[in-house]
Design a protein around this motif. Structure first.
Motif, PDB file in Angstrom:
ATOM      1  N   ARG A 130       0.585  -1.251   0.348  1.00  0.00           N
ATOM      2  CA  ARG A 130       0.278  -0.171   0.534  1.00  0.00           C
ATOM      3  C   ARG A 130       0.581   0.847  -0.375  1.00  0.00           C
ATOM      4  N   THR A 133       1.406   2.747  -3.679  1.00  0.00           N
ATOM      5  CA  THR A 133      -0.053   3.237  -4.093  1.00  0.00           C
ATOM      6  C   THR A 133      -0.300   4.488  -2.807  1.00  0.00           C
ATOM      7  N   GLU A 134      -0.034   4.562  -1.670  1.00  0.00           N
ATOM      8  CA  GLU A 134      -0.049   6.069  -1.407  1.00  0.00           C
ATOM      9  C   GLU A 134       1.114   6.892  -2.230  1.00  0.00           C
ATOM     10  N   ARG A 137      -1.046   8.795  -5.044  1.00  0.00           N
ATOM     11  CA  ARG A 137      -2.257   9.770  -5.026  1.00  0.00           C
ATOM     12  C   ARG A 137      -1.970  11.376  -3.532  1.00  0.00           C
TER      13      ARG A 137
END
Length: 190
Positions: A130, A133-134, A137
């Motif tokens: 994750r 992915t973070e 953002r």
């Protein structure tokens, strides 16, 4: 001793090396006391020659079936914390082997070493997919005042965020890793 004057010795030896690397080697040695005969022994990375008392020499070679187990180490991790009511500016650099250096806004430096349990916890959190992915953002401006702003760098992954529960889409994996790094390094135990 066997019927032909040979002695056979077998053992299993286990070594623990730095950074959680373990090596197990099976050692088997056979020596003959009969003049003019030689035999082979297996061991990990050593060579020895016999020859005392009329015994023939024995050659030691690496075993064909040694087992090596390696533990994945954490990447280099950096946590930068700024803001808050008092205007903090802290940086913690955590090396893959567990040593850390912390610098505060006055430039004072502290150093330390993670325990094996702490290093395992950090390694596990740093491997969370994750984080990537973070990092991708884009976050809107924060809704909080006097909150801490963080920049977490894990290897080549960089995540910038504000620790504000009112902000949407908080980076949970990054926040958890950041808080664990700070807890294990510069924040006193509660």
């Amino acid at each position: 001793m066997s019927a032909h004057g040979q002695i056979k010795v077998s053992s299993l030896t286990s070594f623990t090396l730095g950074a959680g690397l373990a090596l197990a080697a099976s050692v088997t040695a056979t020596a003959s006391c009969a003049s003019g005969t030689s035999s082979t022994s297996s061991a990990s990375g050593a060579a020895a020659q016999g020859g005392a008392n009329g015994h023939s020499g024995a050659t030691v070679s690496s075993p064909a079936a040694s087992t090596t187990t390696a533990t994945t180490s954490a990447p280099t991790i950096t946590v930068q914390r700024t803001g808050g009511f008092a205007g903090a500016k802290d940086t913690v650099d955590l090396a893959p082997h567990g040593s850390w250096t912390a610098t505060d806004k006055s430039g004072a430096r502290r150093t330390g070493e993670l325990t094996p349990d702490q290093a395992t916890r950090i390694t596990t959190l740093a491997a969370d997919p994750r984080l990537t992915t973070e990092a991708a953002r884009t976050r809107p401006p924060t809704r909080c005042r006097d909150a801490y702003s963080y920049v977490l760098t894990v290897g080549a992954v960089r995540v910038a965020f504000v620790d504000c529960p009112a902000d949407p889409d908080q980076p949970a994996a990054s926040l958890t890793l950041t808080k664990q790094v700070l807890r294990f390094t510069i924040q006193p135990a509660r």
